[in-house]
Design an enzyme around this catalytic site. Structure first.
Site, PDB file in Angstrom:
ATOM      1  N   LYS A 100       0.817  -1.217   0.000  1.00 23.15           N
ATOM      2  CA  LYS A 100       0.000   0.000   0.000  1.00 23.15           C
ATOM      3  C   LYS A 100       0.850   1.266   0.000  1.00 23.15           C
ATOM      4  O   LYS A 100       0.472   2.288  -0.560  1.00 23.15           O
ATOM      5  CB  LYS A 100      -0.934   0.000   1.208  1.00 23.15           C
ATOM      6  CG  LYS A 100      -1.951  -1.145   1.154  1.00 23.15           C
ATOM      7  CD  LYS A 100      -3.364  -0.649   1.140  1.00 23.15           C
ATOM      8  CE  LYS A 100      -4.356  -1.706   0.685  1.00 23.15           C
ATOM      9  NZ  LYS A 100      -4.332  -2.957   1.464  1.00 23.15           N
ATOM     10  N   GLU A 122      -9.799   6.570   3.317  1.00 16.94           N
ATOM     11  CA  GLU A 122     -10.649   5.548   3.912  1.00 16.94           C
ATOM     12  C   GLU A 122      -9.770   4.364   4.297  1.00 16.94           C
ATOM     13  O   GLU A 122      -8.678   4.195   3.761  1.00 16.94           O
ATOM     14  CB  GLU A 122     -11.695   5.076   2.888  1.00 16.94           C
ATOM     15  CG  GLU A 122     -11.186   4.027   1.882  1.00 16.94           C
ATOM     16  CD  GLU A 122     -10.070   4.500   0.959  1.00 16.94           C
ATOM     17  OE1 GLU A 122      -9.948   5.727   0.757  1.00 16.94           O
ATOM     18  OE2 GLU A 122      -9.296   3.653   0.470  1.00 16.94           O
ATOM     19  N   SER A 386       1.872  -9.732  -1.096  1.00 14.87           N
ATOM     20  CA  SER A 386       1.480  -8.332  -0.933  1.00 14.87           C
ATOM     21  C   SER A 386       1.765  -7.755   0.445  1.00 14.87           C
ATOM     22  O   SER A 386       1.948  -6.547   0.582  1.00 14.87           O
ATOM     23  CB  SER A 386      -0.004  -8.165  -1.264  1.00 14.87           C
ATOM     24  OG  SER A 386      -0.784  -9.073  -0.507  1.00 14.87           O
TER      25      SER A 386
HETATM   26  C1  LIG Z   1      -5.161  -4.124   1.122  1.00 13.47           C
HETATM   27  C2  LIG Z   1      -4.437  -5.391   0.902  1.00 13.47           C
HETATM   28  C3  LIG Z   1      -4.749  -6.279  -0.155  1.00 13.47           C
HETATM   29  C4  LIG Z   1      -5.903  -6.085  -1.073  1.00 13.47           C
HETATM   30  O1  LIG Z   1      -5.954  -4.883  -1.746  1.00 13.47           O
HETATM   31  P1  LIG Z   1      -5.580  -4.734  -3.286  1.00 13.47           P
HETATM   32  O2  LIG Z   1      -5.919  -3.347  -3.620  1.00 13.47           O
HETATM   33  O3  LIG Z   1      -6.397  -5.740  -4.055  1.00 13.47           O
HETATM   34  O4  LIG Z   1      -4.137  -5.035  -3.410  1.00 13.47           O
HETATM   35  C5  LIG Z   1      -3.959  -7.411  -0.327  1.00 13.47           C
HETATM   36  N1  LIG Z   1      -2.926  -7.675   0.500  1.00 13.47           N
HETATM   37  C6  LIG Z   1      -2.598  -6.863   1.535  1.00 13.47           C
HETATM   38  C7  LIG Z   1      -1.442  -7.227   2.388  1.00 13.47           C
HETATM   39  C8  LIG Z   1      -3.340  -5.693   1.767  1.00 13.47           C
HETATM   40  O5  LIG Z   1      -3.003  -4.895   2.797  1.00 13.47           O
END
Ligand SMILES: *Cc1c(COP(=O)(O)O)cnc(C)c1O
Length: 399
Positions: A100, A122, A386
């Protein structure tokens, strides 16, 4: 990165000159007062991000503050277990623990160049809220984070982190008191405070957000492509990523979209299976419609009202989805699968044991999908990790 000598043809999707549409999807379905503001924002994005000064500053903070480039790690134990060659793109190693921050750094710099004094955002689980509060602290900007009351109760640690970083938390108590209501509250505030900069956290919402977020996250795939050439001398065969709003997935996919030999797979929050109200797998089980300012897929009832959703992963628990992913689905450039809570938990434990890496429960959905589709396939893949799973360990212990 300077040491890489391989010449790589990059044919990145042109987010700066995208007109806000991804095939039939996208656009800006907003009240007239916002329409003008968003148009101005889109124009600023287009011109400012193409300047050398912006690009240098953006990359400076990504490298020195976020810790990029993130490694592309060959997961040898997981590869042996699955019977296929698998690399992990380590977004979990970024400052604040997820992808993020790539987007928040990009947007906050844009806000700074535009002379904004206040940042609003948000948040659902609090991950984007923490990343925004972090970036706001770094650039000494006032920050308000809108969060559903129910989410704030479930994610009290992230609420404390945001407060420590100097952000003000505004609770959304209406409706389900979760992410969708936080977005509504933030949009409401934005309409009344045109001087604020709305820093949106995923590849959703009205134009220009999907193109801005897609652009700022595309650093993931640009790095991964170079790193894969360095490690293996070729393109990967398959890419895997979890899909909530779609930002980490598009971040990995964007630089490969025109490489037709590379297959792309998105793992949605399947929750308890194909039961409306118990799933968050928007592309798998939803239909096209307008939701929160954009035309895309949505989990909705026959009257077009967004349905309640469920996923064990708060970051995937949302009835909307990126318009670009909607287009990639319809054109079959990418494929999307629903991964259940149970499958994600298995993958969460498996990766922890096999590689000594505790993934975010969101990322575990991508790991689960890769294991399913790659079993004994002799191919070369990247899974986008992610985020890190510290936030999910306590719940795991309660299971
Ligand atoms: C917010 C989040 C996601 C999902 O959001 P995307 O916008 O689809 O990437 C996935 N993995 C993590 C670790 C997150 O914090």
């Amino acid at each position: 990165m300077e040491t890489i000598t391989t010449t790589i043809e990059t044919t990145t999707f042109d987010y700066q000159n995208n007109n806000g549409m991804f095939g039939a999807y996208g656009g800006a379905y907003v009240p007239p007062v916002l329409e003008e503001k968003l148009q101005q924002l889109g124009n600023h994005f287009q011109t400012i991000t193409q300047t050398k000064a912006f690009s240098q500053e953006y990359h400076y903070y990504l490298n020195q503050y976020v810790g990029r480039p993130s490694p592309l790690y060959y997961a040898h134990n997981l590869s042996k277990y699955v019977g296929s060659r698998i690399y992990l793109k380590r977004e979990d190693l970024n400052h604040t623990g997820a992808h993020k921050i790539n987007n928040t750094i990009g947007q906050i710099l844009l806000a700074k160049y535009m002379g904004a004094k206040e940042i609003i955002a948000e948040t659902g689980a609090g991950q984007h809220g923490v990343a925004t509060a972090t970036a706001a602290a770094l650039f000494e900007l006032k920050c308000k984070v809108f969060m559903g009351k129910k989410d704030a109760e479930r994610q009290s640690m992230n609420v404390s982190r945001m407060k420590l970083l100097g952000a003000e938390i505004v609770l959304a108590e209406q409706g389900t008191a979760t992410l969708r209501d936080a977005v509504d509250s933030a949009l409401g505030y934005y309409i009344e405070h045109p001087e604020a900069f709305y820093l949106l956290g995923s590849q959703v919402g009205p134009d220009p957000y999907p193109k801005m977020v897609g652009y700022f996250q595309s650093i993931i795939g640009k790095e991964a492509k170079k790193q894969m050439y360095e490690a293996e001398g070729r393109l990967p065969d398959r890419l895997f990523a979890s899909v909530g709003g779609g930002s980490n997935a598009i971040g990995l996919f964007a630089d490969f979209l025109h490489e037709t030999a590379v297959e792309m797979f998105g793992a949605e929050g399947g929750g308890e299976g194909e039961v409306m109200g118990k799933t968050a797998a928007t592309l798998s089980f939803g239909k096209p419609g307008v939701f929160q300012g954009t035309h895309s897929y949505c989990l909705q009832d026959d009257a077009g009202e967004a349905l309640p959703t469920h996923s064990i992963a708060a970051g995937l628990d949302y009835p909307g989805i990126s318009p670009q992913h909607a287009h990639l689905k319809d054109t079959q450039r990418a494929s999307y699968y629903a991964i259940t809570d149970a499958e994600a938990i298995d993958a969460f434990r498996l990766l922890s044991r096999l590689e000594g890496i505790i993934p975010a429960i969101e990322s575990a959905h991508a790991v689960a999908l890769a294991i399913k589709l790659l079993k004994d396939k002799n191919s070369l893949s990247i899974i986008n990790l992610s985020g890190r799973g510290d936030k999910d360990v306590e719940r795991e212990l309660m299971l």
